[in-house]
Design a protein around this motif. Sequence first.
Motif, mmCIF file in Angstrom:
data_model
loop_
_atom_site.group_PDB
_atom_site.id
_atom_site.type_symbol
_atom_site.label_atom_id
_atom_site.label_comp_id
_atom_site.label_asym_id
_atom_site.label_seq_id
_atom_site.Cartn_x
_atom_site.Cartn_y
_atom_site.Cartn_z
ATOM 1 N N PHE A 102 0.799 -1.430 -0.151
ATOM 2 C CA PHE A 102 0.205 0.160 0.007
ATOM 3 C C PHE A 102 0.617 1.099 -0.020
ATOM 4 N N ILE A 103 2.007 1.383 0.927
ATOM 5 C CA ILE A 103 2.933 2.422 0.846
ATOM 6 C C ILE A 103 3.516 2.888 -0.638
ATOM 7 N N GLN A 104 3.902 1.502 -0.984
ATOM 8 C CA GLN A 104 4.449 1.573 -2.474
ATOM 9 C C GLN A 104 3.724 2.262 -3.355
ATOM 10 N N ARG A 105 2.391 2.049 -3.475
ATOM 11 C CA ARG A 105 1.595 2.447 -4.351
ATOM 12 C C ARG A 105 1.185 3.724 -4.118
ATOM 13 N N TYR A 106 0.878 4.256 -2.761
ATOM 14 C CA TYR A 106 0.279 5.568 -2.377
ATOM 15 C C TYR A 106 1.124 6.371 -1.637
ATOM 16 N N ARG A 107 2.195 6.028 -1.343
ATOM 17 C CA ARG A 107 3.145 6.896 -0.482
ATOM 18 C C ARG A 107 2.819 7.286 0.826
ATOM 19 N N MET A 108 1.901 6.438 1.197
ATOM 20 C CA MET A 108 1.357 6.586 2.631
ATOM 21 C C MET A 108 0.672 5.175 3.076
ATOM 22 N N ASP A 109 0.782 5.236 4.379
ATOM 23 C CA ASP A 109 -0.083 3.997 5.007
ATOM 24 C C ASP A 109 -1.523 4.019 5.009
ATOM 25 N N LYS A 110 -2.157 2.931 5.115
ATOM 26 C CA LYS A 110 -3.634 2.905 5.121
ATOM 27 C C LYS A 110 -4.446 3.826 5.940
ATOM 28 N N ALA A 111 -3.717 4.131 7.240
ATOM 29 C CA ALA A 111 -4.510 5.053 8.040
ATOM 30 C C ALA A 111 -4.408 6.318 7.753
ATOM 31 N N THR A 112 -3.209 6.612 7.221
ATOM 32 C CA THR A 112 -2.952 8.253 6.882
ATOM 33 C C THR A 112 -3.900 8.400 5.651
ATOM 34 N N PHE A 113 -4.046 7.188 4.801
ATOM 35 C CA PHE A 113 -4.991 7.598 3.646
ATOM 36 C C PHE A 113 -6.272 7.698 3.971
ATOM 37 N N GLN A 114 -6.819 6.991 5.008
ATOM 38 C CA GLN A 114 -7.933 7.170 5.434
ATOM 39 C C GLN A 114 -8.346 8.455 6.214
ATOM 40 N N ASP A 115 -7.433 9.036 7.000
ATOM 41 C CA ASP A 115 -7.354 10.062 7.568
ATOM 42 C C ASP A 115 -7.618 11.253 6.595
ATOM 43 N N VAL A 116 -6.718 11.412 5.484
ATOM 44 C CA VAL A 116 -6.624 12.321 4.307
ATOM 45 C C VAL A 116 -8.085 12.146 3.701
ATOM 46 N N CYS A 117 -8.384 10.960 3.335
ATOM 47 C CA CYS A 117 -9.775 10.913 2.644
ATOM 48 C C CYS A 117 -10.928 11.419 3.398
ATOM 49 N N ASN A 118 -11.061 11.187 4.695
ATOM 50 C CA ASN A 118 -12.101 11.718 5.648
ATOM 51 C C ASN A 118 -12.067 13.457 5.662
ATOM 52 N N ARG A 119 -10.862 13.886 5.640
ATOM 53 C CA ARG A 119 -10.911 15.281 5.731
ATOM 54 C C ARG A 119 -11.302 15.896 4.447
ATOM 55 N N LEU A 120 -11.147 15.339 3.154
ATOM 56 C CA LEU A 120 -11.431 15.935 1.863
ATOM 57 C C LEU A 120 -12.660 15.485 1.603
ATOM 58 N N ARG A 121 -13.378 14.566 2.011
ATOM 59 C CA ARG A 121 -14.665 14.067 1.645
ATOM 60 C C ARG A 121 -15.539 15.071 1.216
ATOM 61 N N GLU A 122 -16.004 15.764 2.149
ATOM 62 C CA GLU A 122 -16.935 17.087 1.985
ATOM 63 C C GLU A 122 -16.666 17.795 0.718
ATOM 64 N N ASP A 123 -15.406 17.962 0.471
ATOM 65 C CA ASP A 123 -14.877 18.931 -0.575
ATOM 66 C C ASP A 123 -15.027 18.269 -1.961
ATOM 67 N N ILE A 124 -14.756 16.876 -2.031
ATOM 68 C CA ILE A 124 -14.330 16.372 -3.312
ATOM 69 C C ILE A 124 -15.671 15.653 -3.837
ATOM 70 N N GLU A 125 -16.473 14.818 -2.782
ATOM 71 C CA GLU A 125 -17.454 14.171 -3.285
ATOM 72 C C GLU A 125 -18.783 15.057 -3.937
ATOM 73 N N GLY A 126 -18.902 16.161 -3.544
ATOM 74 C CA GLY A 126 -20.047 17.198 -4.118
ATOM 75 C C GLY A 126 -21.455 16.461 -3.841
ATOM 76 N N ASP A 127 -22.345 16.901 -4.714
ATOM 77 C CA ASP A 127 -23.630 16.501 -4.733
ATOM 78 C C ASP A 127 -23.634 14.962 -5.363
ATOM 79 N N GLN A 128 -23.938 14.066 -4.437
ATOM 80 C CA GLN A 128 -24.025 12.498 -4.990
ATOM 81 C C GLN A 128 -25.139 12.282 -5.673
ATOM 82 N N VAL A 129 -26.170 12.969 -5.688
ATOM 83 C CA VAL A 129 -27.718 12.694 -6.353
ATOM 84 C C VAL A 129 -27.312 13.190 -7.917
ATOM 85 N N ALA A 130 -26.652 14.407 -7.915
ATOM 86 C CA ALA A 130 -26.130 14.911 -9.200
ATOM 87 C C ALA A 130 -25.137 14.050 -9.892
#
Length: 293
Positions: free
Chosen positions: A67-95
């Motif tokens: 995982f680190i080889q492919r994403y340059r971070m471990d799984k926990a860090t990936f999930q932390d970054v994802c949770n922080r960006l989620r509201e900004d990048i997912e947008g309107d799910q219905v649209a």
Amino acid sequence: MSIAGGRRLGRVRRHREEQRRREAAVAAVTVLLAARRLHKRGSRGKLVKRQHLDWQLRKGYLTERRFIQRYRMDKATFQDVCNRLREDIEGDQVASSNARGGGPPITSEIMLSATLRFLAGGAYQDIVDLHGIGESTLYDIMMRVYEAMRKHYPLRFDLDNDKELARMEREFADASASKGVLRGVVGALDGIAIRIPCPTRKDSAKSAAFYNRKEFYAMNCQAICDAKLRFRCAHSVRDVTVGVGGCQSSAQAPHMISWPGSAAGWGGRSRLVSCPSRTASSLTQPTSPATAL
């Protein structure tokens, strides 16, 4: 039949013939328009409903090391970054679902995974196939993630914060092979030439200033990282009138860029020293390590 009656019958026949010709012409035009409409619809191709990447399956399949080889971070860090960006990048799910013909929306995990794979050097063809997205969708996703990253993880390099500079200086001293002999360094500086098309006269009156020694047009981007290989500052100049086009070398460009922080900090407390034996330059201070840049 009288002569008058014969003339009247001839006019009726001619009128009916002209009406039939008009109706035939209208029918022909209608058929041509319908055929053209069908041709255009067929040229666009069928709506392709791609199967999105099953993130949980991929996450469970990859070991922590892979995982680190492919994403340059471990799984926990990936999930932390994802949770922080989620509201900004997912947008309107219905649209998003409606735009895909009712298919499932693209999750933030898939967006972040595709972006990190691209930044890690992955080919866009492999990335779109792996994640089940289109090429245009990939570039749209990356721009969303870039903007969210800039918002939530801004680069900071405060020249007026002596406490932070002292901490960064200690990290460089501890990371050096000599364990403390390398003092007064808080940042490693290097540049990259970003290839661009030849600027037009509308873009710049000095397009030759973007042509570098590697024989292509480029912009010069300079960046500083700390001892833990984290970027702390990056600057790219798009206006050649300030003197930094792609023709400037990495040794010249840092002196021509308006870096963040006080002008007195760069001009008085620090100096740029080129290190030809390394791939980066060092920002050094010949006096107190606590005030080193």
